[in-house]
Scaffold this active site. Structure first.
Site, PDB file in Angstrom:
ATOM      1  N   SER A 140      -8.913  -2.853   9.844  1.00 50.60           N
ATOM      2  CA  SER A 140      -7.566  -2.292   9.877  1.00 50.60           C
ATOM      3  C   SER A 140      -7.588  -0.785   9.685  1.00 50.60           C
ATOM      4  O   SER A 140      -8.473  -0.246   9.013  1.00 50.60           O
ATOM      5  CB  SER A 140      -6.722  -2.924   8.777  1.00 50.60           C
ATOM      6  N   TYR A 153      -5.084  -4.179  -0.163  1.00 45.28           N
ATOM      7  CA  TYR A 153      -5.450  -4.641   1.183  1.00 45.28           C
ATOM      8  C   TYR A 153      -6.341  -3.609   1.865  1.00 45.28           C
ATOM      9  O   TYR A 153      -7.390  -3.937   2.424  1.00 45.28           O
ATOM     10  CB  TYR A 153      -4.148  -4.853   1.974  1.00 45.28           C
TER      11      TYR A 153
END
Lengths: 248, 444
Positions: A140, A153
């Site tokens: 990501s 995250y």
């Protein structure tokens, strides 16, 4: 006449929108696909859909990314033996909850880093022995720099990105190709309800197309929409004394 | 999780802020169906407000799985969000085509059933619903029921053409048509006026497909001049030599996109009149019969993605009515005269002969249907009110998949079945469970 056989593709995290799109993309090109997920039997309709639509073999296999103890057996027993392994496993979690609950934070870290890294690592070992294969990890942009809004995250994704980078480095001369994918915003179940800027947001099918193309061209690391390379370059270049005061 | 989104239909008028969510599984649909005031939305190709939810809108496009296909019978089972385009991509190479298709392949299976869409073959094959074997419908209680044609269940019949107001269509079984090729033999008949056009349709009752482009700005003795286009699926031996080896695949065309909203003035009475005159002249000269690929024949507008933007930011509205056979000619003359007089030429005007259809709530009836589109502006709305009255006076009715602005009283006056449908919905508690902006406007 020669018949071309396309190597089987394993999609880990096949229930997700991106996973489903990736499976369809490779199946459309003629690859057999194996869909791995928790409660895999619930994906029977997806399996039937892929098989009917694209005329390829599609199978389901039970897999839990948190069950690290079962991973060696999973890799040893899987059949057909995948030549391309794509992990789209991930979970955003709730940043605020993760800040105060170690259990919640650990779950996000394990789901986004520990699990995907370990399973891809095991497949990479097998591919290195065979001297061929492709590993695809969907990481990501959140891993490019820690930000207040999602650093639990993001830190796990940063770890995953670093893992893939190291793996690629190690296996570069062993015939194994490692691809890192940073999709940016994607219109999925995970982001439903968020207000996402249109130019920066891709459809799951767009991510799948980009992955398929990058595997073919043996790219090392990609942003799905090129504009993200620019956005993240800017974000990474902001000096820390300034960055820490921003709200990004 | 619900997202807020301003939704419109294909005509981009009207718009409404909606709560939207995209279910992926049957259990999610089941939960959402109990929310109240919901409507299922497919690919947003209904022109008006049919798929703008009363309280919430279920974006069904993620439920688009193909579940089974039986090559012995041609029966396809799929989820409601599957597009006709995907059905064609998947099954035309195997020799199958949808039995009924509207003028765009970008409609969903659920939308095609809910609107009971018709195609150029309505006069011989009926509407989309004729080829639906069963439907899995999620009701107000969140429970799924399989409604079959063979059970003679009234709810099945109301669901075909019921505009999604009986429940959420989850999946369906439809029959596909076996075809030998992806090519269509097209024959064009030039009709110098309305009477000739109507006679042309009657003479062509044996043709599988028939539709007419009508010049809605022609007046006087040329009123209703048309080009009637007939079509037949080409057999293998009729396919051009170069393509006969693989008759089911046709050359793919480049898609073009309308990149921005046209200024409101781009389509005015002069440009539309010029276009219509040009199109008319072009139709005269060509060969009588040509062979064209399925995409160009059925979906000429699909080649221009986003063509709805040519009407500008304010959007456009469609008018489509059906007139009973015995009063069609008088009605069409009145409609075309009013349209030509208003100078509000429709860019695309389509005339089609419908065959007989006896259904609970579907649009088609034996007679003729006329479809016109206009930019959404006050002048148009005044004209449309006039066209409504003409339709009513000739015993006609209106197509809800196109409608964006009918009044409840006009709608109920045109179609006595509407009151029955409303009563059925009230009796079963469906009126609170399933509602669109359109159903609320039309008091369904």
């Amino acid at each position: 006449m020669t018949t071309v056989t396309f190597p089987p593709v394993l999609v880990i995290g096949a229930r997700s929108d991106i996973g489903r799109a990736v499976a369809h993309r490779f199946a459309a090109a003629g690859h057999a696909v194996i869909l791995a997920a928790r409660r895999a039997s619930e994906l029977e309709q997806d399996r039937a859909d892929i098989s009917l639509r694209h005329g390829v073999e599609a199978t389901l296999v039970e897999f839990d990314v948190l069950d690290t103890g079962g991973m060696a057996d999973f890799v040893a027993q899987i059949s057909p033996e995948p030549q391309i392994v794509v992990s789209v496993v991930g979970a955003m979690g709730d940043q605020a909850e993760s800040e105060s609950s170690p259990a919640a934070a650990a779950l996000i870290m394990r789901t986004n880093y520990e699990g995907p890294a370990l399973i891809l690592g095991l497949f990479a070992e097998r591919m290195a022995k065979a001297g061929t294969g492709t590993i695809v990890g969907v990481s990501s942009v959140a891993g490019d720099r820690g930000r207040a809004s999602n650093y639990i995250y993001g830190s796990a994704k940063a770890g995953f990105t670093a893992f893939l980078s190291g793996l690629r480095n190690r296996l570069a001369d062993k015939g194994v190709h490692v691809l890192t994918v940073k999709p940016g915003f994607v219109r999925t179940k995970m982001t439903e309800g968020m207000d996402l800027p249109k130019r920066l947001t891709a459809a799951p099918e767009e991510v799948a197309d980009a992955i398929y193309a990058a595997v073919g061209k043996r790219h090392n690391a990609i942003y799905v929409r090129p504009i993200w390379a620019l956005v993240m370059a800017v974000i990474r270049s902001i000096p820390e004394p300034i960055f820490k005061k921003t709200q990004l | 999780m619900m997202r807020r989104e301003v939704l419109t239909g294909w005509g981009r008028y009207p718009s409404k802020p909606c709560l939207v969510t995209a279910p992926r599984t049957e259990s999610e649909v089941s939960t959402l169906a109990r929310h109240g005031g919901v409507i299922a939305r497919g690919n947003g190709r209904a022109y008006g407000d049919s798929a703008l939810g009363g309280a919430a809108t279920l974006d069904m496009r993620r439920m688009n799985r193909i579940l089974s296909f039986d090559p012995a019978t041609g029966v396809l089972v799929a989820e409601a969000g599957l597009l006709l385009a995907d059905i064609i991509t998947t099954f035309l190479p195997r020799g199958w085509f949808p039995y009924v298709t509207p003028g765009t392949k970008f409609v969903s299976l659920g939308g095609a059933i809910a609107s009971d869409v018709h195609g150029k073959n309505h006069h011989c094959d009926g509407a989309f619903g004729s080829f639906v074997e069963w439907v899995d419908l999620v009701g107000a209680d969140g429970k799924m029921r399989r409604l079959s044609r063979s059970d003679n269940d009234p709810l099945f019949e109301w669901t075909l053409g019921g505009m999604g107001l009986t429940g959420v269509i989850l999946r369906a079984a439809i029959r596909l048509r076996p075809v030998e090729s992806g090519w269509i033999r097209q024959r064009t008949i030039v009709a110098p006026n309305l009477r000739a056009a109507m006679a042309g349709f009657e003479e062509a009752q044996d043709a599988t497909y028939s539709v007419a482009w009508i010049d809605c700005l022609a007046t006087g003795c040329a009123l209703g001049r048309s080009l009637i286009m007939l079509g037949e699926h080409a057999r293998v031996e009729e396919v051009p030599d170069a393509f006969r080896a693989s008759p089911l695949s046709t050359p793919t065309k480049k898609k073009r996109t309308v990149p921005f909203d046209a200024p409101a003035l781009a389509l005015n009475r002069y440009s539309v009149k010029a276009f219509n005159a040009l199109y008319w002249r072009k139709g005269q000269g060509g060969p009588e019969e040509v062979l064209i690929d399925w995409d160009s024949y059925f979906y000429p507008l699909d080649a221009i993605l986003g063509w709805n933007r040519i009407y500008g930011r304010r959007g456009f509205v469609q008018f489509q009515c059906a007139l009973p056979l015995d009063r069609a000619e008088a009605g069409l003359i009145a409609l075309l005269t009013a349209t030509a007089r208003a100078g509000q030429g429709s860019f695309l005007a389509v005339l089609k002969r419908f065959g007989a259809q006896d259904s609970r709530f579907s649009f088609p009836m034996e007679g003729f249907t006329l479809a016109l589109d206009f930019p959404a502006n006050p002048k148009t709305f005044a004209l449309l009110d006039q066209l409504d009255r003409i339709t009513l006076a000739h015993g006609g009715r209106f197509y809800l998949a196109k409608d964006a602005r009918l009044s409840a009283s006009t709608f109920h006056e045109a179609d006595p079945r509407a009151a029955q449908y409303r009563d059925l919905r009230r009796g079963a508690g469906l009126d609170h469970a399933f509602a669109s902006a359109q159903s609320q406007r039309l008091l369904l």
